[in-house]
Design an enzyme around this catalytic site. Structure first.
Site, short mmCIF file in Angstrom:
data_model
loop_
_atom_site.label_atom_id
_atom_site.label_comp_id
_atom_site.label_asym_id
_atom_site.label_seq_id
_atom_site.Cartn_x
_atom_site.Cartn_y
_atom_site.Cartn_z
N CYS A 34 101.02 8.86 18.99
CA CYS A 34 99.70 8.39 19.42
C CYS A 34 99.70 8.07 20.90
CB CYS A 34 99.31 7.11 18.67
SG CYS A 34 99.36 7.23 16.86
N ASP A 440 89.72 9.32 62.60
CA ASP A 440 88.39 9.68 62.10
C ASP A 440 87.36 8.65 62.55
OD1 ASP A 440 86.85 11.37 59.89
OD2 ASP A 440 86.33 9.25 59.61
#
Length: 491
Positions: A34, A440
């Site tokens: 699981c 930037d």
């Protein structure tokens, strides 16, 4: 993670979905495995065992839980975060390299012997490349069985199986159901799909903030290759066996995916590329926990947790577009890219009923490009030509299995490839979670507005505390600006 028994038990008992994909729980009494968040009543501690991969659990004789469907959990974030041999191998296996080229092909791409790769994968994941590829084929088979009307024989070969017998045996062994039974179970309540279109749900780890993710993709969309339509980002895909088109739309607990392929053998690779594009295997809890410790960054994280890095389905395509976008507006970059597409891209029909008309041209298709046809400064034209040549000859490899450090070094050697362009390509094409672009303008402006250093050197020094998640810090800083890329378009 899976070797820390007590920690794994706590995750299972609290049904902590953050660990889905990190490890798998095998129940010794029922012989099923699981995901940690399985809603079933947890077994006793002594009846649990933990595995690092679904393939390892399957090799040990466990079958997938029918309730939590561990084969449909998000992938481990490690394979995108890390840059070592195992992570590169897992990215290539996810892209279908073993099915197309075998283990020798995987080894050749990585530059290691098959024995070395086998040994390292087994040591960390409990399974070799063939078993890992088999587990992926089982997942792909289940998707084809449950979401398409393909005849079973066609589904078997599309999933990568060499025979119907291997397909039937694997499906029964992994899911404890025959292919026919799987299709019958899935048919209840399933809405009919358009012919040739697969409707899928792509899982992710919550939280996920879709605003900048889909906003960026929509705002920078190249006409003919990409579009925003009916609440979904749509684009064409160039794939190993053919091509296709995909529509991706955010939902509260998954990404709705409509996928049309000319060759169903490309399904696993197409899904892998879409997951990479949307950064769906990220671990937002880990990212936000670290970035939130910076008092200047914390308000941005708290306001919209779970930001992802908008990436790409084609690293070479993105590199070309990054150079086209140097020092120009978003609209101008789209126009330049659209002209390349019209002149050199392969025309295709839009199977999803929109305005998609082309595949973005490959480096080989652009190798005969006339620089004079590019409406940009001579220096940038020369950069485009050099980049295309390096990609076409293999001198520069930006593929999913590439060595990130080597790729960055080769990019930096190309004239006209400054730190900003190299950083953006590392962030979005190479998938580096720690790429940073301190030069930037948007990053510097947002940093200054929040009392952070705004000069590149000082900001880089401050940002060392954000490692290894500086790519995500960039997303939070960019999102502070009121720009179209930070807002998901209206329907």
């Amino acid at each position: 993670m899976y070797t820390d028994f007590d920690r794994c038990v706590r995750a299972v008992r609290s049904r902590d979905a953050r660990f889905d994909g990190w490890f798998f729980t095998a129940v010794l009494t029922t012989r099923i495995y699981c995901r940690p968040s399985c809603p079933a009543v947890p077994p006793k501690d002594r009846n649990m065992s933990f595995y690092p991969s679904a393939a390892a659990a399957q090799q040990a004789g466990f079958r997938a839980c029918k309730r939590c469907r561990p084969d449909a959990s998000p992938g481990s974030p490690q394979w995108n975060e890390r840059a070592d041999l195992v992570a590169r191998a897992m990215r290539l296996i996810g892209d279908g390299t073993v099915d197309r080229e075998g283990v020798p092909g995987l080894a050749a791409r990585l530059g290691y012997s098959t024995r070395q790769i086998e040994r390292q994968l087994r040591a960390e994941l409990g399974a070799g490349p063939l078993a890992l590829a088999r587990a992926q084929r089982a997942r792909t088979a289940r998707l084809l069985i449950e979401t398409s009307d393909l005849p079973m024989a066609d589904a078997a070969f599309a999933a990568g199986f060499s025979s119907i017998r291997a397909f039937n045996e694997t499906v029964r062994e992994v899911f404890a159901l025959t292919p026919t039974e799987l299709r019958a179970r899935a048919a209840h309540g399933r809405a009919p799909a358009a012919p040739g279109v697969l409707t899928l749900r792509l899982p992710f780890r919550a939280p996920l903030c879709p605003d900048n993710l889909f906003g960026h993709l929509a705002a920078t969309a190249v006409p003919g290759v990409e579009e925003w339509r009916d609440g979904a980002y749509r684009r064409t895909l160039r794939l190993p066996y053919g091509h296709g088109a995909v529509a991706l739309a955010p939902r509260p607990d998954h990404i709705a995916c409509r996928l049309a392929l000319t060759d169903q053998r490309d399904l696993a690779g197409a899904i892998s590329r879409c997951r990479s594009l949307l950064d769906l295997d990220a671990d937002p809890e880990a990212v936000d926990e670290l970035l939130g410790t910076d008092e200047r960054l914390a308000p941005l994280v708290a306001e919209a947790p779970g930001r992802r890095v908008p990436r790409t389905v084609d690293p070479a395509e993105f590199a070309v577009r990054a150079v086209l976008g140097q020092q120009v507006s978003t609209a101008a970059a789209r126009t330049l890219a659209a002209r390349l597409v019209t002149a050199h891209g392969q025309p295709v029909r839009d199977p999803l009923g929109g305005t998609l008309t082309h595949l973005f041209p490959t480096a080989e298709e652009l190798s005969g490009l006339d620089p004079a046809a590019l409406a940009m400064p001579a220096g940038r034209r020369a950069t485009v030509v050099r980049l295309v040549r390096a990609l076409a000859t293999g001198e520069l490899d930006l593929g999913v299995g590439s060595d990130r450090a080597e790729a960055r070094a080769r990019l930096a050697e190309l004239p006209g490839m400054g730190p900003w362009t190299t950083g953006i390509i590392a962030m979005r094409a190479l998938g580096d979670p720690d790429a940073f672009v301190p030069t930037d303008l948007g990053v510097r402006r947002a940093a200054a507005a929040r009392g952070l250093p705004s000069t590149p050197g000082a900001l880089t020094r401050h940002a060392t505390a954000w490692r290894p998640w500086r790519s995500y810090a960039v997303q939070y800083l960019w999102a502070a600006d009121d720009h179209a890329v930070n807002h998901m378009p209206a329907h």
